[in-house]
Design a protein around this motif. Structure first.
Motif, short mmCIF file in Angstrom:
data_model
loop_
_atom_site.label_atom_id
_atom_site.label_comp_id
_atom_site.label_asym_id
_atom_site.label_seq_id
_atom_site.Cartn_x
_atom_site.Cartn_y
_atom_site.Cartn_z
N GLY A 197 0.83 -1.28 0.08
CA GLY A 197 -0.06 0.03 0.12
C GLY A 197 0.78 1.22 -0.11
N LEU A 198 0.48 2.17 -0.67
CA LEU A 198 0.78 3.71 -0.56
C LEU A 198 -0.07 4.51 0.49
CD1 LEU A 198 1.26 4.57 -4.26
CD2 LEU A 198 2.93 4.15 -2.75
N SER A 199 0.48 4.99 1.67
CA SER A 199 0.02 5.92 2.33
C SER A 199 -0.44 6.90 1.82
CB SER A 199 0.84 6.38 3.62
OG SER A 199 1.98 6.95 3.34
N ILE A 213 0.12 9.40 -12.05
CA ILE A 213 -0.82 7.99 -11.86
C ILE A 213 -0.10 7.50 -10.38
CG2 ILE A 213 -1.30 5.83 -12.58
CD1 ILE A 213 -0.30 6.69 -15.37
N LEU A 214 -0.99 7.15 -9.74
CA LEU A 214 -0.60 6.47 -8.21
C LEU A 214 -1.36 5.09 -8.32
CD1 LEU A 214 -0.38 9.20 -5.56
CD2 LEU A 214 1.36 8.31 -7.11
N ASP A 215 -0.89 4.03 -8.03
CA ASP A 215 -1.38 2.50 -7.89
C ASP A 215 -1.04 2.44 -6.44
OD1 ASP A 215 -2.46 0.01 -7.87
OD2 ASP A 215 -1.33 -0.47 -9.67
N VAL A 216 -2.26 2.19 -5.53
CA VAL A 216 -1.90 1.84 -4.41
C VAL A 216 -1.45 0.46 -4.04
CG1 VAL A 216 -3.74 3.71 -3.44
CG2 VAL A 216 -4.42 1.08 -3.57
N ALA A 217 -2.01 -0.42 -4.72
CA ALA A 217 -1.48 -1.81 -4.67
C ALA A 217 -1.19 -2.24 -3.06
CB ALA A 217 -0.08 -1.93 -5.31
N GLY A 218 -2.45 -2.32 -2.48
CA GLY A 218 -2.48 -2.36 -0.99
C GLY A 218 -2.49 -3.80 -0.37
N ALA A 251 -8.74 -0.65 0.31
CA ALA A 251 -9.72 0.04 0.49
C ALA A 251 -9.32 1.24 1.34
CB ALA A 251 -11.05 -0.58 1.03
N GLU A 252 -8.80 0.93 2.27
CA GLU A 252 -8.27 2.18 3.08
C GLU A 252 -7.30 3.28 2.32
OE1 GLU A 252 -5.31 2.63 6.99
OE2 GLU A 252 -7.15 1.09 7.21
N ALA A 253 -6.29 2.55 1.60
CA ALA A 253 -5.33 3.30 0.85
C ALA A 253 -5.94 4.25 -0.08
CB ALA A 253 -4.44 2.42 0.44
N VAL A 254 -7.20 3.49 -0.87
CA VAL A 254 -7.97 4.31 -1.83
C VAL A 254 -8.56 5.36 -1.26
CG1 VAL A 254 -9.68 4.31 -3.52
CG2 VAL A 254 -7.95 2.11 -3.55
N ALA A 255 -9.44 5.23 -0.27
CA ALA A 255 -10.21 6.00 0.42
C ALA A 255 -9.35 7.33 1.03
CB ALA A 255 -10.99 5.70 1.70
N ALA A 256 -7.99 7.02 1.34
CA ALA A 256 -7.37 8.19 2.04
C ALA A 256 -6.58 9.07 0.88
CB ALA A 256 -6.19 7.61 2.79
N MET A 257 -6.35 8.20 -0.25
CA MET A 257 -5.78 8.81 -1.27
C MET A 257 -6.71 9.87 -2.27
SD MET A 257 -2.21 8.92 -2.18
CE MET A 257 -1.75 7.20 -1.90
#
Length: 339
Positions: A197-199, A213-218, A251-257
């Motif tokens: 994941g990406l914070s 482009i950012l891919d969270v890949a969490g 899901a958490e990473a997407v919602a934050a980003m």
């Protein structure tokens, strides 16, 4: 270099066998529940799942994510993915091009991919850590040119590198190098994680550095700590064990980003995307696309027909989710009520 090719071949076998999978409940997607609309007031057939990405029209907000890069089997798998994505109008992202750039085997990472997928976005891939080990603009240009790629993704994988034997463990000074590459590269530059994941704080730094482009890949898909442990001895397995479920749930990473994304930037949700309902959930949380890797790999190893069937089913599941929320298109899906 032969060790790298062998390692990547083993990665494919381990992931296909399911021995590197985290608990997919860890993605956080199952906590996202839509309010069912029993009166959608539209026809299933009129729902538009289409998306625009890198100036190309997609049939659905779905991408087959990076999963291979170097081994002999990758050549066949990459061609299968390109054929299926080209036929269905979906995006594809290749695995690391490092081996191909260093001239130790193309691994199917050539213009034959563009020939099979002439009208869809193709994303190249290099390890960000390689920017501190001699790679730079010239290699990045070659990575783009060999695929006629629409963008280049740099992957960040500190946990994987820390655990795997022979890993590249010096990540110092990378942000400055990423910023310089973003300014000079003639195509959009993106950054992705590989399963941890990406914070939001890291994402903000990358956007400020010019990543578009950012891919969270969490957390919730493939655990590279588990994969590394599968390849290692008893000592390595003991070291890796506490990190099997390390990371930020997808899901958490997407919602934050999502609130941090700017005009012209794109957010990709990958990491444990199982089916079309997860794609719908990712879009509702703010992602522009959802990426699937391990979930598509068994079908990709079987062949283009099997992968086409699999991806078609994912798109149909997305369409049903949109129908049952009364969402005529993706813009409406992003406003669909949640329970």
């Amino acid at each position: 270099m032969d060790d790298i090719a062998e390692r990547k071949s083993e990665h494919i076998a381990i992931v296909t066998a399911g021995r590197g999978v985290q608990d997919t409940r860890g993605t956080g997607f199952d906590a996202i529940r839509f309010v069912h609309n029993a009166l959608p007031e539209l026809s299933l057939e009129e729902i538009d799942t289409g998306a625009l990405f890198l100036g190309r029209r997609l049939a659905a907000p779905l991408m087959v994510s990076a999963m291979t890069g170097g081994p002999r089997e990758a050549g066949r798998i990459n061609l299968v993915i390109a054929e299926a994505c080209g036929a269905l109008g979906l995006a594809l992202a290749v695995g690391s091009q490092r081996v191909a750039i260093e001239g130790r085997g193309a691994g199917g990472l050539g213009r034959e991919l563009r020939a099979k997928a002439p009208n869809v976005p193709i994303l190249g891939n290099l390890g960000a850590v390689q920017l501190g080990r001699g790679m730079g603009l010239d290699e990045a240009r070659r990575a783009v040119d060999m695929l006629e790629a629409d963008a280049l993704m740099l992957h960040l994988n500190p946990l994987q590198e820390a655990i795997q034997s022979g890993g590249d463990r010096d990540f110092s000074g990378l942000l400055t190098r990423i910023e310089a590459l973003a300014r000079a590269l003639p195509v959009p530059l993106g950054v992705k994680e590989v399963g941890a994941g990406l914070s939001a704080s890291v994402g903000q730094k990358l956007l400020d550095a010019g990543a578009v482009i950012l891919d969270v890949a969490g957390l919730g898909g493939t655990s590279w700590a588990r994969v590394g442990a599968e390849r290692g001895d008893d000592r390595l397995r003991r070291i890796a064990a506490p990190f099997f479920d390390w990371g930020i749930p997808t899901a958490e990473a997407v919602a934050a980003m999502a609130p941090l994304m700017r005009s012209g930037t794109k957010l990709i949700a990958s990491g444990g995307v199982r089916h079309g309902l997860d794609v719908a959930r990712a879009v509702r949380l703010g992602a522009d696309l959802a990426g699937q890797a391990a979930g598509a790999l068994p079908a990709a190893r079987e062949g283009a027909e099997a992968l086409t069937v699999h991806l078609s089913e994912v798109v149909e599941q997305l369409r049903i989710a949109m129908f049952c929320t009364g969402s005529r298109d993706l813009a409406a899906l992003r406003r669909a009520p949640l329970a």
